[in-house]
Design a protein around this motif. Sequence first.
Motif, PDB file in Angstrom:
ATOM      1  N   UNK A  68      10.383   9.501 -23.275  1.00 35.61           N
ATOM      2  CA  UNK A  68       9.339   9.013 -22.362  1.00 35.61           C
ATOM      3  C   UNK A  68       9.663   9.409 -20.929  1.00 35.61           C
ATOM      4  N   UNK A  69      10.945   9.426 -20.623  1.00 32.85           N
ATOM      5  CA  UNK A  69      11.385   9.813 -19.284  1.00 32.85           C
ATOM      6  C   UNK A  69      11.391  11.333 -19.140  1.00 32.85           C
ATOM      7  N   UNK A  70      11.898  12.016 -20.152  1.00 32.89           N
ATOM      8  CA  UNK A  70      12.068  13.474 -20.063  1.00 32.89           C
ATOM      9  C   UNK A  70      10.752  14.231 -20.079  1.00 32.89           C
ATOM     10  N   UNK A  71       9.757  13.714 -20.807  1.00 28.93           N
ATOM     11  CA  UNK A  71       8.580  14.542 -21.056  1.00 28.93           C
ATOM     12  C   UNK A  71       7.293  14.023 -20.438  1.00 28.93           C
ATOM     13  N   UNK A  72       7.409  13.030 -19.582  1.00 25.00           N
ATOM     14  CA  UNK A  72       6.289  12.625 -18.744  1.00 25.00           C
ATOM     15  C   UNK A  72       6.139  13.684 -17.655  1.00 25.00           C
ATOM     16  N   UNK A  73       4.940  14.184 -17.470  1.00 26.15           N
ATOM     17  CA  UNK A  73       4.745  15.247 -16.466  1.00 26.15           C
ATOM     18  C   UNK A  73       4.558  14.659 -15.084  1.00 26.15           C
ATOM     19  N   UNK A  74       3.533  13.766 -14.959  1.00 26.92           N
ATOM     20  CA  UNK A  74       3.248  13.251 -13.627  1.00 26.92           C
ATOM     21  C   UNK A  74       2.553  11.898 -13.652  1.00 26.92           C
ATOM     22  N   UNK A  75       2.587  11.209 -14.767  1.00 26.20           N
ATOM     23  CA  UNK A  75       1.872   9.934 -14.878  1.00 26.20           C
ATOM     24  C   UNK A  75       2.720   8.820 -14.305  1.00 26.20           C
ATOM     25  N   UNK A  76       2.396   8.433 -13.064  1.00 32.80           N
ATOM     26  CA  UNK A  76       3.162   7.375 -12.410  1.00 32.80           C
ATOM     27  C   UNK A  76       2.956   6.042 -13.130  1.00 32.80           C
ATOM     28  N   UNK A  77       1.765   5.880 -13.730  1.00 35.10           N
ATOM     29  CA  UNK A  77       1.407   4.611 -14.354  1.00 35.10           C
ATOM     30  C   UNK A  77       2.232   4.270 -15.580  1.00 35.10           C
ATOM     31  N   UNK A  78       2.928   5.233 -16.169  1.00 35.23           N
ATOM     32  CA  UNK A  78       3.714   4.930 -17.362  1.00 35.23           C
ATOM     33  C   UNK A  78       5.215   5.043 -17.107  1.00 35.23           C
ATOM     34  N   UNK A  79       5.622   4.964 -15.861  1.00 33.35           N
ATOM     35  CA  UNK A  79       7.047   4.882 -15.581  1.00 33.35           C
ATOM     36  C   UNK A  79       7.636   6.094 -14.905  1.00 33.35           C
ATOM     37  N   UNK A  80       8.964   6.039 -14.728  1.00 37.61           N
ATOM     38  CA  UNK A  80       9.684   7.108 -14.041  1.00 37.61           C
ATOM     39  C   UNK A  80       9.633   8.387 -14.858  1.00 37.61           C
ATOM     40  N   UNK A  81      10.007   9.486 -14.229  1.00 38.40           N
ATOM     41  CA  UNK A  81      10.013  10.758 -14.956  1.00 38.40           C
ATOM     42  C   UNK A  81      11.079  11.677 -14.399  1.00 38.40           C
ATOM     43  N   UNK A  88       0.798  -1.227   0.000  1.00 36.47           N
ATOM     44  CA  UNK A  88       0.000   0.000   0.000  1.00 36.47           C
ATOM     45  C   UNK A  88       0.825   1.269   0.000  1.00 36.47           C
ATOM     46  N   UNK A  89       1.962   1.245   0.689  1.00 36.30           N
ATOM     47  CA  UNK A  89       2.802   2.448   0.749  1.00 36.30           C
ATOM     48  C   UNK A  89       3.726   2.591  -0.457  1.00 36.30           C
ATOM     49  N   UNK A  90       3.697   1.612  -1.361  1.00 36.35           N
ATOM     50  CA  UNK A  90       4.590   1.690  -2.536  1.00 36.35           C
ATOM     51  C   UNK A  90       3.856   1.788  -3.859  1.00 36.35           C
ATOM     52  N   UNK A  91       2.530   1.896  -3.808  1.00 41.10           N
ATOM     53  CA  UNK A  91       1.762   1.923  -5.067  1.00 41.10           C
ATOM     54  C   UNK A  91       1.201   3.317  -5.313  1.00 41.10           C
ATOM     55  N   UNK A  92       1.826   4.096  -6.192  1.00 37.96           N
ATOM     56  CA  UNK A  92       1.373   5.472  -6.412  1.00 37.96           C
ATOM     57  C   UNK A  92      -0.064   5.560  -6.904  1.00 37.96           C
ATOM     58  N   UNK A  93      -0.559   4.521  -7.576  1.00 40.40           N
ATOM     59  CA  UNK A  93      -1.931   4.597  -8.099  1.00 40.40           C
ATOM     60  C   UNK A  93      -2.962   4.705  -6.977  1.00 40.40           C
ATOM     61  N   UNK A  94      -2.576   4.351  -5.752  1.00 45.68           N
ATOM     62  CA  UNK A  94      -3.536   4.418  -4.641  1.00 45.68           C
ATOM     63  C   UNK A  94      -3.589   5.806  -4.010  1.00 45.68           C
ATOM     64  N   UNK A  95      -2.654   6.662  -4.349  1.00 48.44           N
ATOM     65  CA  UNK A  95      -2.463   7.882  -3.562  1.00 48.44           C
ATOM     66  C   UNK A  95      -2.827   9.150  -4.315  1.00 48.44           C
TER      67      UNK A  95
END
Lengths: 420, 420, 420, 420
Positions: free
Chosen positions: C78-91, B235-242
């Motif tokens: 994909x890394x540089x221009x993702x704003x805040x979508x956690x679901x599609x990876x690091x940013x 729960x504390x590691x899943x950004x989709x929940x927060x």
Amino acid sequence: MTHLISATSPSATASRYRHVRKMTEKLAAPLSAEDQTVQSMPDVSPTKWHRAHTSWFFETFLLEPRLRDYRSFHPAYAYLFNSYYEGVGARYPRPRRGVVSRPGVAEVRQYREHVDDAMTRLLAQTRQPAELDLVDLGLHHEQQHQELMLMDIKHVLSCNPLQPAYTTATVSAPTAVRPRAWVEHPGGLVEVGHPGYGFAFDNELPRHAVHLEPFSLASQPVTCGEWAQFIEDGGYERPDLWLSDGWATAHGEGWDAPLYWFRVVDDWWLFTLGGPQLVDPTEPVCHVSYYEADAFARWAGARLPTESEWETVAATRSPRGNFFDPSALHPRPSAHPESFFGDVWQWTSSAYSPYPGFRPAEGAVGEYNGKFMVNQYVLRGGSCVTPADHIRTTYRNFFPPSARWPFTGLRLARDLGDPA
Amino acid sequence: MTHLISATSPSATASRYRHVRKMTEKLAAPLSAEDQTVQSMPDVSPTKWHRAHTSWFFETFLLEPRLRDYRSFHPAYAYLFNSYYEGVGARYPRPRRGVVSRPGVAEVRQYREHVDDAMTRLLAQTRQPAELDLVDLGLHHEQQHQELMLMDIKHVLSCNPLQPAYTTATVSAPTAVRPRAWVEHPGGLVEVGHPGYGFAFDNELPRHAVHLEPFSLASQPVTCGEWAQFIEDGGYERPDLWLSDGWATAHGEGWDAPLYWFRVVDDWWLFTLGGPQLVDPTEPVCHVSYYEADAFARWAGARLPTESEWETVAATRSPRGNFFDPSALHPRPSAHPESFFGDVWQWTSSAYSPYPGFRPAEGAVGEYNGKFMVNQYVLRGGSCVTPADHIRTTYRNFFPPSARWPFTGLRLARDLGDPA
Amino acid sequence: MTHLISATSPSATASRYRHVRKMTEKLAAPLSAEDQTVQSMPDVSPTKWHRAHTSWFFETFLLEPRLRDYRSFHPAYAYLFNSYYEGVGARYPRPRRGVVSRPGVAEVRQYREHVDDAMTRLLAQTRQPAELDLVDLGLHHEQQHQELMLMDIKHVLSCNPLQPAYTTATVSAPTAVRPRAWVEHPGGLVEVGHPGYGFAFDNELPRHAVHLEPFSLASQPVTCGEWAQFIEDGGYERPDLWLSDGWATAHGEGWDAPLYWFRVVDDWWLFTLGGPQLVDPTEPVCHVSYYEADAFARWAGARLPTESEWETVAATRSPRGNFFDPSALHPRPSAHPESFFGDVWQWTSSAYSPYPGFRPAEGAVGEYNGKFMVNQYVLRGGSCVTPADHIRTTYRNFFPPSARWPFTGLRLARDLGDPA
Amino acid sequence: MTHLISATSPSATASRYRHVRKMTEKLAAPLSAEDQTVQSMPDVSPTKWHRAHTSWFFETFLLEPRLRDYRSFHPAYAYLFNSYYEGVGARYPRPRRGVVSRPGVAEVRQYREHVDDAMTRLLAQTRQPAELDLVDLGLHHEQQHQELMLMDIKHVLSCNPLQPAYTTATVSAPTAVRPRAWVEHPGGLVEVGHPGYGFAFDNELPRHAVHLEPFSLASQPVTCGEWAQFIEDGGYERPDLWLSDGWATAHGEGWDAPLYWFRVVDDWWLFTLGGPQLVDPTEPVCHVSYYEADAFARWAGARLPTESEWETVAATRSPRGNFFDPSALHPRPSAHPESFFGDVWQWTSSAYSPYPGFRPAEGAVGEYNGKFMVNQYVLRGGSCVTPADHIRTTYRNFFPPSARWPFTGLRLARDLGDPA
């Protein structure tokens, strides 16, 4: 320090132990449990922490390794009261010392008594010079903390809008301003550092040769009256007088006078351990940073002395002055034509560095001095809160250039002749 | 609050005055002078500050304006013990309350007695409902600070590596987990807010209509056992929940469990006012932020209730529960099929905003509630450190979404049917 | 938003795609490579980042999952221009966008062309409503970034002591002050939220019932002239007018006027996208935070409207107003008796929360709105930098209460009759 | 510096002027407008700022006071491009240099040409040695900024996840590790400092006597291979090796290797101006702070040399080495038995302090050196990005002990004999 020829006998050490330990308790006596708990900034430690930490020093470096059957007072104290010795394990973070309400003052007193009892037993049986030297180190360490206790509680009380006094000591009346004289020295090859008999910290060693250019030193520290002139002349607003870092610090922090000074209508007052009082123009200025001392010297057409210059001249003077005196705890106007020791620590222009051939003491006590030899400046001479039997001509105190809460002042120096 | 029809008589008020004031002292009794001095973070106030500030409230809003010949205890206390009332002058900065060692606990006790004596005189002569209402406000204010004292001292003690206990209260043995049931409500137009007789804070007024969609509420708060599952499920590691701010806060602060939880090998422990103990999976989870509560609800396929939903259902229940009880001071496993009040404050999804037609009280006491109506969320139901005679169904507590040091938990809610 | 009945045909979507994408480039055209690289504060993004990020949106959510044989332009984008979508990876961390000099504007232009070519192919072959809806979302997303580009570059240029203009657009002459009128509404049960046909963001759904008390709304936004009166009356120095957090923020930041206002001798000037100009008292005040808007309303004896109140009245008006117009880019004095849309976004007193029954869109685009529903307030009505075909009566914009760099103003509201 | 006997003739100065100014432009040539705009941390300045600031120096100290009819290029540049000279007025805050997009690179080029034209006129008419000396100072100043440009752009590019190369220069293949030898010196009274003919900065003066104890210096700087051993041996995790401030900094910043080093599986790589490459164990280690250098020396059973020790030995060597060479821009494995100059600046244990008798230059250029004489350490020897005609044996470079972005390495020293 441990390889010095110790001048102390077991009985002298035991007697000195009792004396120094008692003095710490005497200094804490006017303070309530609440006073002893507060940490007013990260550099300050609560009084009860100082009382416990100085005991921890004896427990850690003497009782545990050397007293058979010694039982530590509390298993967590090793963690709580270690100041900065990485070699003896983890420690509680310094800026959080003020949130630890327990042990309280009563338990700290018990801890001190527990350690004193054990130390009495240890001192009764020891004959080893190395052990006596270590006790001596612990006592000098405790004397340093006595000065810190006074510096720290002054800061704590100054943060309280009630401006409470630590002591009821009265302050002497202003005296006539004594004109400054200059003490000249022809320069050349001199020796500085501790000669190697009697107690010294490792940072005072080894004694070594230094070459000096001709110079002169002021016979007296700079006074509050002179500082007031510096302020009036715009000293705090003229960037040409300041080191770049000094200017940034002074302006970032909003400094416009020494720490503890405040204006009431047209007068300067200052907060002392005896409470607020009018600034006496004839007393040495105190609680100025290196940055301010350096700017003042430039304004005065002079400079700060190097530590070698200071020591070379001071070595020819008697190390007497206004040291710790429970009835004052504040710098006093000078009554003598020269004043080299006491009242205020004097900033030198020397960065705190190892002497050539410096070796830290062996073991964890080797962390005592050497690891602080960066970003600090050397101060000399002792202050009105330094115990008289703690200071030496070769003593090197040190603080970062922004520090103002120690009892710090300055003495001017000048080049003699044409420096070309 | 002042325009309510007061139910209090002068004698009832005087009696309640004595009762509440005594309780504050009782709560402080187990604490040493050192304990009462510490401020472990900017949100926390020292115990002795709470004791003085609650007295200042009576002095400022009742004694000085209304008691002939009243002489204030100390001229500086108005400055030292004002919390946030801009209308009555300057105040000492909140994050520095922990550096004020004086007045100490003894003087604070004298201050309280001085105020109590004067209040006794005032209460003996007053007959004005507005004055009695103001006394009542002062007592509710003091009860809020009783809860704050317990929250704050818990935080203070938790920062001490010795993990000292405030109380020796024993904690009940774990009971069987009670399966969660759902309480349904058909929605429609309802009324919320205080009906206007008896005491209420201004923020509970006016009573007004709200339209609700059909929903259900869980019959019990979320338990520690459920929270442990949330942790195990990442729960504390899943950004989709927060929430985005929640994720940033949780990761910036390194949260991986509720405040005061810590792992010992494979077990979860928590720090309580009775010292450290094993986490009981059947007791309500406590000391979670809004961010965590919201993430948990999403993980559980549910959501947090709005404050209107909560109040609509709770209004049909008896306001009983595990409120302040000196022998517990900790949430307890539920012994009833339903539990709407007590144990833990329940986060709602409602931002703390004025009700339609809200008017702050006149004068400086008007700063009591309205000026905090931004960046906070409403909590309902009271906790195990809330006095039972302080809480109401319409009571709106509020904290920022990152707060964890209050006794905060949560109850789940769900939409019923198709929300279209 | 994806479950709405889409009104768009493939060819209409393709045409709109070309139109919106071209507009972005047109907005960037007056800016040098240097201008497009700068990030003047963490909230601001460089122009070239906006141009790339809006392309990344199409690449990530449409081209990569749906266009056969699509080859991404550059693996690191994909890394540089993702704003805040956690679901599609690091940013890449947002506050560091201004240190990425490469790709430069030339490569970003190539990236946009690469995406446009591929989107043309995708749009030529798609017939699926869900896909068209996603394109539509991408275009609304890009229109939001068009407004952000103008907000952001205004901030960037304002930090430059040369005060350079983005545009040479001339500003109309001041007109006579139009007296404020009040539009009344009897309250009762109303419906708000998007009706479900045509495009909407998920946060506008579902349409639902709300109960309102009787209220009135001002017919016009607050003007600069009124704001100058607020300043003159000490509005920024009276704590009683402010929320507690607002007061702390305004004083911590040293606010004494709206963002971009500055005094020249006795006159107020402001920085605009056309460079510095005299404040026109008849134009709507812009660049005020929620805290300031709330304080102004209290000073004026009024309050901010809730978003339901605003929507209920605005729904009966034509959604016309001074929206994005390359020849203005600044609020204009009103020429109509009523003005509900355009010029400045209007702060409401409603915290940004989910509507009852809210469901985020499926997949990573579900991070578009819901996860920001905390610590923000809703703004309504669009501004002079909002494209006219982007706004709707039900549109919910949102910013933290301290934000001032969006084109934010306010409209006053009042309770009607006795709210009891 | 101005009181030195200048060796320069007017024509030699004019020729040197053209050469140095052209080199600056050559260094900027590979960089895009975007590259030249970025400031990646407060210590770093944008390339275009360096290009403008070096021109401002000539404009402010030569053209405006000395060239009849000179018209400054732009009135605001005096504010924008002053680095730290308080004596010539206000200046734009350093940490915000990266938000000034205009003037852009094209205008900066015009500014440089404008200044070059005027300087050509001035140089054609001047015969005054003081003026030529000032030009010389401006050229040495510009050479310092050439080195800064390379240091700074390396940092900028390293922050970009694309890891772009500044140059396509190839790096030589690793060579065999050359065993370290020790150069001994008997100590005694020596002379250090600039002898007073030819150009020198004021901080190299006056030449003066220093007494040294017997010591030896390593013949070569410490290599990357040795540094890798230090890492493997836990050098970054052993507090006993570190100064207290160094340990706090290293742990606060998370240092575990020199700046620009990163691990790929089992190998160490580093970022260079030619892009990422494998660490060559035989090349001098670079981009280490004073704190790391000091810790390494302690680990190696040695210490850092004092600046007097370094200068005394280096004065007997030819000042040749791997200085600035556009085809390398990176330290190279040594091909000689001794290497005292070039490749990497060598940290000394000497705090940056005034020499005895030091006098800053008159006027605003007097702010060049003296005001930085606190909190910094002296570095000697020049680096692979230092122009060969800029360095001298007596040259004193200086940086704070935490600085890592200069091309900084170290040489070991040892005491000889028993330090008594």
